[in-house]
Design an enzyme around this catalytic site. Structure first.
Site: not given
Ligand code: AMP
Ligand code: ZN
Length: 111
Positions: A29, A95, A97
């Site tokens: 992350d 998406h 995760h």
């Molecule tokens: P959520 O808020 O549960 O949808 O989680 C999305 C996660 O993606 C957050 O913890 C962000 O810090 C992470 N995130 C967003 N952009 C990126 C990126 N480019 N690379 C890695 N993590 C990311």
């Molecule tokens: Zn996607």
């Protein structure tokens, strides 16, 4: 359709890879909330847990199997798996995760 995590899984946007196979991609992350914080995503675009169906459930199960395998490989025995579903629950990327968080004491219930 432009999706950040589809682009990361395709290697179009750089990320720090933890694990990859034909079905899933795992990466650290960008804004870690624990000493270890990585995300496991299906390569297939599934918007959230709310979009898991009988047809795509096997890839979601595979994500969980990968989490068990990767945490073992990293020497992590205690960890939290979180999947935020919907804006009110804190989902910011549409998406599917699974967050894997480890390396500090966790509180319950989550905020
Ligand atoms: P959520 O808020 O549960 O949808 O989680 C999305 C996660 O993606 C957050 O913890 C962000 O810090 C992470 N995130 C967003 N952009 C990126 C990126 N480019 N690379 C890695 N993590 C990311
Ligand atoms: Zn996607």
């Amino acid at each position: 359709m432009s999706c950040l995590f589809c682009a990361i899984a395709a290697g179009e946007i750089p990320s720090k890879k933890v694990y990859e196979d034909e079905l899933v991609y795992a990466f650290y992350d960008i804004d870690p909330q624990a000493p270890t914080h990585f995300l496991v995503i299906p390569k297939e675009h599934i918007p959230s847990c709310a979009a898991i169906t009988a047809e795509n459930a096997s890839v979601a199960a595979h994500c969980l199997e990968v989490i068990a395998r990767v945490t073992k490989k990293l020497g992590i025995s205690d960890f939290r798996v979180v999947s935020n579903c919907g804006a009110q629950a804190g989902q910011s990327v549409p998406h599917l995760h699974f967050h894997v968080l480890a390396g500090r004491d966790m509180t319950w219930p989550p905020g």
